[in-house]
Each structure stands twice: as structure tokens, then as C-alpha cells.
Design a protein around this motif. Sequence first.
Motif: not given
Length: 317
Positions: A276-300
Motif C-alpha cells: 500500500d505504499n506507492p513508492a514501492f511500484e509492483p515488480k512482477i516475476g513469473q513461475y515458468v514450467l520448462v520441458a523438452r519439446r518432444d515430451r511436452w504432450n506426454d501423458s504424465l
Amino acid sequence: MALQGASQIPPERKALPPFEALRAFDVVARLGGIRKAAKWLDRDHAVVSRHLRMIETWSGVKLVERTPVGVALTDKGRWYHEAVSLALDNIAHATLDLLNHGQHNRLVIWSSPGFALHWLSRHLTQFEKKIPGLDIEVRPVDSEPDFASHQADLHIRFISNYQNELDDNPLLRHETIAEAEIIAVTGETYLAKHPAIETPADLINHQLLHESGFENWIAWLKAHGVAADGKVDGPRLWQGHLTMDAAEHGNGIALSNTLVAREELNEGALINIGKDNPAFEPKIGQYVLVARRDRWNDSLVRRFRSWLKRRVSRDLA
């Protein structure tokens, strides 16, 4: 010159060295020492030395030279290792690919330590119950797995929008599973004993808690318009859950995010300094899930990333 491509005729027996001797030579060459190779291969160093002598006797060429600090490859040794190490890597990767096709109930996940401890470990049982007999392994690490050798099936990374970028690797695919605000946190006891914090610049005069280095705090402060190079110090605790724990106990101020610190913030164990302090402008990060492209659609893999996105979204809501 070596011929490229595979022949229809198998190589003659005399063209193939004893495999154990070849493997020992490869490991000695990569690690630079017989004792290091013996430890890696889980063999006695005398056995590795015998394998080296065997392959030199078999070839009639001196491949390594003993030095006071280990072993060094001869010119012929370097030439030979450059060729056979690539072949051994290809064999290993092909074998892992083959084995992976038969492991339908095994999932290896590498994750940023904070997410693994404060979120994934608390919810993973819900996913396990959906798949009877699931063999799952979670490894909390700050490094990236070698997907080519199947060190991991999935990697959960946290990337700040102002600091990091994903490598553009055509063999991999990634998906954002959650966004969270990156915040400065501490406990009530710390705030009660130290000067008030009105702006991000005030933090330079406080006890800042770091992971492996100062770069995260420097980048976060820079994103808030504060030049902090050479002005930031404080203890390095190596992992985010340790900095959070130290902050909770009033030992300083840590960087965290609103997903992994959710419970501690709700319970009042941690305080978001810039809330609630405007001096601390929100800085965003992302959680990213990475996998091999050839396994991206494997069932598990598909089932896990679908569950993960739904469950994290519910928490953030």
C-alpha cells in the motif's frame, strides 16, 4: 578422415576396444585424474589404471601422461577422445531416450528451492493421489537440468521481468504457470527495532539478506530507480527459504514473492514492507514450467502441468 554415417556392415571386432577400458579412458580424460575417475565410476583407482594400460596396449599408442597434478592427454589422446566422447554421449542420450519411453509412471521435477519448499511440497500429495503407483522425484535446485540427458522431465523456474530471460532453446518449450509480485519482507521484531522504511532507497541502510550473491537485491533496487552497486552488503544464505526464515525471525529483510510467502504473509509472520505504499511500484516475476519439446504432450507431463496451473491459480485467487 573419419567416414560419416552408419554402414550396413558391422564394424570389425579389432576396430572396437574393450568397452570398460574405453569408458575409463573417457572419464579420466573428462575429469583429469585417475582417482576422480575411479570415484565417478565407483571403482578402485588401480582398476582404472589397469583399464588405461589395457586401451594403450590394445591401440599401441600412448594416450595419457602422468603429471604431478593428475593425468594429461597426449596429442593422440586428445584426438582420439574428441571422437569417442561424442560417440559415447550419443550412445548415452539414445539409451536414455529409449529407457524414457518405458517409464510411464516416473516424473523427475527440478524446481527453484523456494517454490519446492513453500508450495510444491505442501500440495504434491494431491497430484500423487490422482495417479496410483506414481514414482515422483522433486529436486530443489538453483541450476538448470540437462534435458538432453534426461536429468529432469520438468523444470520450474522463477524469472523476474526486470532481470532474467529464458534461453531461446529450440529443443525446449515453456509455459508461464503463475505471476507473483516480488516483494521485500521481514518480521515485526525487525521493524520495531530499526528506522522506518518509507522508500526503496531506505533499504540500503538496512540489513539485507541475500541468497548466493548481491545481484538479486541490486536488480530489484535498480528496478525501483535506486543505484545500489557497491552499496549493498549483508549475509549470504544461499537459498530463498533460508533468507525468508531469517527475515521471519527478525534478522533482516529478504526478497520473496507473494506466492511462496503467501501463508507467512497471511499469518503475519512476514510483513510486505512496501504494501500500500506507492513508492514501492509492483515488480512482477513469473513461475515458468520448462520441458523438452518432444515430451511436452506426454501423458504424465501434460497431466502434471495441467494440475499445477489449476492449483496455483486457485491459491493466487
